[in-house]
Design a protein around this motif. Structure first.
Motif, PDB file in Angstrom:
ATOM      1  N   THR A   5       6.889   0.786  -5.970  1.00  0.00           N
ATOM      2  CA  THR A   5       8.309   0.479  -5.768  1.00  0.00           C
ATOM      3  C   THR A   5       9.066   1.712  -5.308  1.00  0.00           C
ATOM      4  OG1 THR A   5       8.203  -1.217  -7.490  1.00  0.00           O
ATOM      5  CG2 THR A   5      10.384  -0.422  -6.891  1.00  0.00           C
ATOM      6  N   THR A   6       8.813   2.831  -5.981  1.00  0.00           N
ATOM      7  CA  THR A   6       9.528   4.067  -5.668  1.00  0.00           C
ATOM      8  C   THR A   6       9.167   4.605  -4.292  1.00  0.00           C
ATOM      9  OG1 THR A   6       9.641   4.619  -8.019  1.00  0.00           O
ATOM     10  CG2 THR A   6       9.987   6.415  -6.455  1.00  0.00           C
ATOM     11  N   THR A   7       7.871   4.656  -3.975  1.00  0.00           N
ATOM     12  CA  THR A   7       7.474   5.213  -2.675  1.00  0.00           C
ATOM     13  C   THR A   7       7.959   4.327  -1.527  1.00  0.00           C
ATOM     14  OG1 THR A   7       5.296   4.132  -2.852  1.00  0.00           O
ATOM     15  CG2 THR A   7       5.460   6.428  -3.597  1.00  0.00           C
ATOM     16  N   THR A   8       7.978   3.024  -1.745  1.00  0.00           N
ATOM     17  CA  THR A   8       8.479   2.115  -0.713  1.00  0.00           C
ATOM     18  C   THR A   8       9.961   2.343  -0.463  1.00  0.00           C
ATOM     19  OG1 THR A   8       6.824   0.441  -1.272  1.00  0.00           O
ATOM     20  CG2 THR A   8       8.803  -0.316  -0.102  1.00  0.00           C
ATOM     21  N   LEU A   9      10.720   2.493  -1.539  1.00  0.00           N
ATOM     22  CA  LEU A   9      12.163   2.700  -1.398  1.00  0.00           C
ATOM     23  C   LEU A   9      12.457   4.031  -0.702  1.00  0.00           C
ATOM     24  CD1 LEU A   9      14.994   1.639  -1.998  1.00  0.00           C
ATOM     25  CD2 LEU A   9      14.856   2.739  -4.232  1.00  0.00           C
ATOM     26  N   SER A  57      14.274   6.808   4.226  1.00  0.00           N
ATOM     27  CA  SER A  57      14.034   7.869   5.207  1.00  0.00           C
ATOM     28  C   SER A  57      14.127   7.344   6.632  1.00  0.00           C
ATOM     29  CB  SER A  57      12.647   8.491   4.979  1.00  0.00           C
ATOM     30  OG  SER A  57      12.589   9.156   3.733  1.00  0.00           O
ATOM     31  N   VAL A  58      13.568   6.162   6.882  1.00  0.00           N
ATOM     32  CA  VAL A  58      13.620   5.588   8.224  1.00  0.00           C
ATOM     33  C   VAL A  58      15.049   5.193   8.583  1.00  0.00           C
ATOM     34  CG1 VAL A  58      12.906   3.605   9.619  1.00  0.00           C
ATOM     35  CG2 VAL A  58      11.225   4.855   8.255  1.00  0.00           C
ATOM     36  N   HIS A  81       0.814  -1.211   0.000  1.00  0.00           N
ATOM     37  CA  HIS A  81       0.000   0.000   0.000  1.00  0.00           C
ATOM     38  C   HIS A  81       0.851   1.266   0.000  1.00  0.00           C
ATOM     39  CE1 HIS A  81      -2.524  -3.125   2.165  1.00  0.00           C
ATOM     40  NE2 HIS A  81      -3.063  -3.008   0.961  1.00  0.00           N
ATOM     41  N   GLY A  82       1.893   1.245  -0.813  1.00  0.00           N
ATOM     42  CA  GLY A  82       2.684   2.447  -1.018  1.00  0.00           C
ATOM     43  C   GLY A  82       3.841   2.637  -0.069  1.00  0.00           C
ATOM     44  N   SER A  83       4.077   1.675   0.836  1.00  0.00           N
ATOM     45  CA  SER A  83       5.192   1.821   1.764  1.00  0.00           C
ATOM     46  C   SER A  83       5.714   0.439   2.115  1.00  0.00           C
ATOM     47  CB  SER A  83       4.767   2.581   3.013  1.00  0.00           C
ATOM     48  OG  SER A  83       5.891   2.931   3.805  1.00  0.00           O
TER      49      SER A  83
END
Length: 204
Positions: free
Chosen positions: A129-133, A138-139, A87-89
């Motif tokens: 894929t991009t938003t997950t990466l 960031s974390v 779901h985007g992350s």
């Protein structure tokens, strides 16, 4: 830490999904193997190793699996984290595992301070894929680690893995190998830098 000058760096791989032989675990294994080819000692903690109680800092008791994770992160010279895109992350399982780095807050090198961390995201479609990466990097950065210059996103809508688990996409294979090598290279550079600082402190 293992990565003192002349010693092989210790690289921990975290990730995958609970589905056996998932694309995410295949990618992680490939990158961790590249780190081993670069001279690192490696440890793979798969999704089944990361099925832990939800992290609660006010509860000091740790299961054996949770303590193994914390000890591995404390000893690590580098880390490779691979997550599916949900779901985007990245997955809650991976986030919970990374939350356990809070147990290292009072260490000489708190959290993941000074470690290179390679990030891998596998998702169906380039947007996820991009938003997950991006979220994963960031974390990792918030944990005081150094995300490697290269982060690897694999769009599982396109064939990337063969039936035997091999990486059949040449670009994905090259990127996963490079990520593993960057983690090892940084660990060696950090060990050399720490050694130089120690020498100068003894001989001002």
């Amino acid at each position: 830490m293992a990565g003192a000058v002349g010693n092989p760096p210790f690289v921990v791989g975290l990730g995958g999904t609970t589905r056996p032989d998932s694309s995410t675990e295949r990618a992680l294994r490939f990158s961790l193997s590249a780190a081993a080819d670069g001279g690192a000692e490696t440890l793979l903690l798969r999704a089944t190793d990361l099925e832990l109680p939800m992290y609660a800092p006010e509860r000091p008791d740790r299961t054996p699996a949770a303590q193994r994770l914390v000890d591995a992160l404390a000893a690590a010279d580098g880390v490779i984290v691979a997550s599916p895109g949900y779901h985007g992350s990245f997955s809650g399982l991976i986030k919970n595992a990374l939350d356990y780095a809070e147990d290292l807050r009072d260490n000489e090198r708190p959290y993941l301070d000074g470690r290179a961390v390679g990030c891998i995201a596998c998702a169906y479609g380039w947007q996820a894929t991009t938003t997950t990466l991006v979220a994963l990097r960031s974390v990792v950065h918030a944990l005081r680690a150094w995300p490697t210059p290269l982060g690897v996103g694999i769009n599982t809508a396109q064939p990337a893995f063969g039936p035997d688990g091999s990486v059949v996409d040449d670009t994905a294979a090259a990127n996963l190998a490079l990520l593993g090598h960057q983690v090892v290279e940084f660990a060696h550079q950090r060990a050399a830098s720490d050694y130089d600082i120690a020498v100068r402190s003894r001989h001002p």
